[in-house]
Write a protein that holds these residues in place. Structure first.
Motif, PDB file in Angstrom:
ATOM      1  N   LEU A 132       0.781  -1.247  -0.006  1.00 56.07           N
ATOM      2  CA  LEU A 132      -0.066   0.030   0.099  1.00 56.07           C
ATOM      3  C   LEU A 132       0.838   1.182   0.113  1.00 56.07           C
ATOM      4  N   VAL A 133       0.614   2.243  -0.870  1.00 53.92           N
ATOM      5  CA  VAL A 133       1.174   3.348  -0.817  1.00 53.92           C
ATOM      6  C   VAL A 133       0.549   4.474  -1.185  1.00 53.92           C
ATOM      7  N   PRO A 134       0.630   5.865  -0.593  1.00 51.65           N
ATOM      8  CA  PRO A 134      -0.322   6.754  -1.030  1.00 51.65           C
ATOM      9  C   PRO A 134      -0.029   7.387  -2.275  1.00 51.65           C
ATOM     10  N   ALA A 135      -0.912   8.026  -2.997  1.00 50.59           N
ATOM     11  CA  ALA A 135      -0.729   8.625  -4.291  1.00 50.59           C
ATOM     12  C   ALA A 135       0.503   9.614  -4.403  1.00 50.59           C
ATOM     13  N   GLY A 136       1.361   9.618  -5.402  1.00 49.78           N
ATOM     14  CA  GLY A 136       2.338  10.295  -5.311  1.00 49.78           C
ATOM     15  C   GLY A 136       3.730   9.697  -4.775  1.00 49.78           C
ATOM     16  N   GLY A 137       3.508   8.679  -4.084  1.00 45.11           N
ATOM     17  CA  GLY A 137       4.395   7.985  -3.471  1.00 45.11           C
ATOM     18  C   GLY A 137       5.211   6.920  -4.454  1.00 45.11           C
ATOM     19  N   SER A 138       6.185   6.012  -3.736  1.00 50.98           N
ATOM     20  CA  SER A 138       7.084   5.189  -4.698  1.00 50.98           C
ATOM     21  C   SER A 138       7.147   3.772  -4.131  1.00 50.98           C
ATOM     22  N   LEU A 139       7.438   2.826  -4.718  1.00 49.70           N
ATOM     23  CA  LEU A 139       7.476   1.395  -4.566  1.00 49.70           C
ATOM     24  C   LEU A 139       8.685   0.811  -5.306  1.00 49.70           C
ATOM     25  N   ARG A 188       8.398   8.172 -14.743  1.00 51.09           N
ATOM     26  CA  ARG A 188       8.327   7.770 -13.689  1.00 51.09           C
ATOM     27  C   ARG A 188       8.619   6.324 -13.155  1.00 51.09           C
ATOM     28  N   PHE A 189       8.689   5.435 -14.090  1.00 52.31           N
ATOM     29  CA  PHE A 189       9.348   4.301 -13.571  1.00 52.31           C
ATOM     30  C   PHE A 189      10.552   3.886 -14.294  1.00 52.31           C
ATOM     31  N   THR A 190      11.237   3.090 -13.422  1.00 49.62           N
ATOM     32  CA  THR A 190      12.435   2.718 -14.067  1.00 49.62           C
ATOM     33  C   THR A 190      12.714   1.076 -13.845  1.00 49.62           C
ATOM     34  N   ILE A 191      13.042   0.346 -14.946  1.00 50.04           N
ATOM     35  CA  ILE A 191      13.510  -0.953 -14.876  1.00 50.04           C
ATOM     36  C   ILE A 191      14.698  -1.313 -15.205  1.00 50.04           C
ATOM     37  N   LYS A 214       0.047   6.802  -9.400  1.00 50.88           N
ATOM     38  CA  LYS A 214      -1.236   7.355  -9.511  1.00 50.88           C
ATOM     39  C   LYS A 214      -2.442   6.283  -9.072  1.00 50.88           C
ATOM     40  N   PRO A 215      -3.374   6.846  -8.652  1.00 54.67           N
ATOM     41  CA  PRO A 215      -4.512   5.757  -7.945  1.00 54.67           C
ATOM     42  C   PRO A 215      -4.918   4.770  -9.044  1.00 54.67           C
ATOM     43  N   GLU A 216      -4.993   5.273 -10.426  1.00 54.18           N
ATOM     44  CA  GLU A 216      -5.425   4.170 -11.347  1.00 54.18           C
ATOM     45  C   GLU A 216      -4.181   3.299 -11.466  1.00 54.18           C
ATOM     46  N   GLU A 217      -3.310   3.189 -10.978  1.00 54.65           N
ATOM     47  CA  GLU A 217      -2.310   2.307 -11.064  1.00 54.65           C
ATOM     48  C   GLU A 217      -2.303   1.217 -10.272  1.00 54.65           C
ATOM     49  N   LYS A 218      -3.337   1.165  -9.291  1.00 50.16           N
ATOM     50  CA  LYS A 218      -3.646   0.031  -8.463  1.00 50.16           C
ATOM     51  C   LYS A 218      -3.617  -1.204  -9.109  1.00 50.16           C
ATOM     52  N   ALA A 219      -2.984  -2.091  -9.119  1.00 50.23           N
ATOM     53  CA  ALA A 219      -3.020  -3.452  -9.842  1.00 50.23           C
ATOM     54  C   ALA A 219      -2.268  -4.569  -9.559  1.00 50.23           C
ATOM     55  N   VAL A 220      -2.573  -5.567  -9.893  1.00 47.98           N
ATOM     56  CA  VAL A 220      -1.492  -6.656  -9.626  1.00 47.98           C
ATOM     57  C   VAL A 220      -0.361  -6.832 -10.959  1.00 47.98           C
ATOM     58  N   TYR A 221       0.825  -6.765 -10.038  1.00 46.58           N
ATOM     59  CA  TYR A 221       2.045  -6.581 -11.050  1.00 46.58           C
ATOM     60  C   TYR A 221       2.549  -7.998 -11.163  1.00 46.58           C
ATOM     61  N   TRP A 228       5.576 -16.408 -16.525  1.00 44.44           N
ATOM     62  CA  TRP A 228       4.947 -15.693 -15.884  1.00 44.44           C
ATOM     63  C   TRP A 228       5.075 -15.634 -14.396  1.00 44.44           C
ATOM     64  N   GLY A 229       5.183 -14.851 -13.508  1.00 42.68           N
ATOM     65  CA  GLY A 229       5.358 -15.019 -12.087  1.00 42.68           C
ATOM     66  C   GLY A 229       3.938 -14.977 -11.491  1.00 42.68           C
ATOM     67  N   GLN A 230       3.619 -15.019 -10.281  1.00 40.94           N
ATOM     68  CA  GLN A 230       2.474 -15.266  -9.524  1.00 40.94           C
ATOM     69  C   GLN A 230       1.674 -13.749  -9.427  1.00 40.94           C
ATOM     70  N   GLY A 231       2.625 -12.653  -9.288  1.00 39.44           N
ATOM     71  CA  GLY A 231       2.302 -11.349  -9.418  1.00 39.44           C
ATOM     72  C   GLY A 231       2.171 -10.767  -7.719  1.00 39.44           C
ATOM     73  N   THR A 232       2.274  -9.674  -7.711  1.00 42.73           N
ATOM     74  CA  THR A 232       2.462  -8.767  -6.464  1.00 42.73           C
ATOM     75  C   THR A 232       1.423  -7.675  -6.343  1.00 42.73           C
ATOM     76  N   LYS A 233       0.683  -7.737  -5.335  1.00 46.26           N
ATOM     77  CA  LYS A 233      -0.523  -6.563  -5.401  1.00 46.26           C
ATOM     78  C   LYS A 233       0.224  -5.342  -5.132  1.00 46.26           C
ATOM     79  N   VAL A 234      -0.078  -4.105  -5.706  1.00 49.67           N
ATOM     80  CA  VAL A 234       0.057  -2.945  -5.373  1.00 49.67           C
ATOM     81  C   VAL A 234      -1.232  -1.963  -5.217  1.00 49.67           C
ATOM     82  N   THR A 235      -1.418  -1.327  -4.235  1.00 52.30           N
ATOM     83  CA  THR A 235      -2.439  -0.536  -3.582  1.00 52.30           C
ATOM     84  C   THR A 235      -1.928   0.763  -3.765  1.00 52.30           C
ATOM     85  N   VAL A 236      -2.503   1.747  -4.343  1.00 55.71           N
ATOM     86  CA  VAL A 236      -2.333   3.178  -4.365  1.00 55.71           C
ATOM     87  C   VAL A 236      -3.568   4.129  -4.174  1.00 55.71           C
ATOM     88  N   SER A 237      -3.634   4.555  -2.803  1.00 55.86           N
ATOM     89  CA  SER A 237      -4.576   5.247  -2.191  1.00 55.86           C
ATOM     90  C   SER A 237      -4.590   6.758  -2.901  1.00 55.86           C
TER      91      SER A 237
END
Length: 124
Positions: A11-18, A67-70, A87-94, A114-123
């Protein structure tokens, strides 16, 4: 054949980083293109970013450019996704993905593993 295990979601607030990590099995990791997809609720699974075996060639979805770097560490069989200004709309399973065939990962049909995924929640 190839196992991919993601970590770093949360869980991360809008504007935050993971920073997401993906650990891959196998001795030939450096030969694989690697990447990240995401699937938001009710939406298609779309590519976020991908990277060549050497790390020289990178691809980013237009929505995440700047914004993102691989990145990857072939000595550790690990690929990373640094996500800033989320951004809030980027809440997803990655999902971590890999391709053993030549060519960049851009769409679902370019993915071999494919991996199993990890959940990202942007509030908001």
């Amino acid at each position: 054949q190839v196992q991919l295990v993601e970590s770093g979601g949360g869980l991360v607030p809008a504007g935050g980083s993971l920073r997401l990590s993906c650990a891959a099995s196998g001795r030939t990791f450096s030969n694989y293109y690697m990447g990240w997809f995401r699937q938001a609720p009710g939406k298609e699974r779309d590519v976020v970013a991908s990277i060549s075996g050497s790390g020289i060639n990178k691809y980013y979805a237009d929505s995440v450019k700047g914004r993102f770097t691989i990145s990857r560490d072939n000595a550790k069989n690990t690929v990373y996704l640094q996500m800033n200004s989320l951004k809030p709309e980027e809440k997803a399973v990655y999902y971590c993905v890999a391709r053993r065939r030549p060519g960049q990962i851009v769409v679902v049909t370019t993915v071999d593993y494919w991996g199993q995924g990890t959940k990202v929640t942007v509030s908001s």
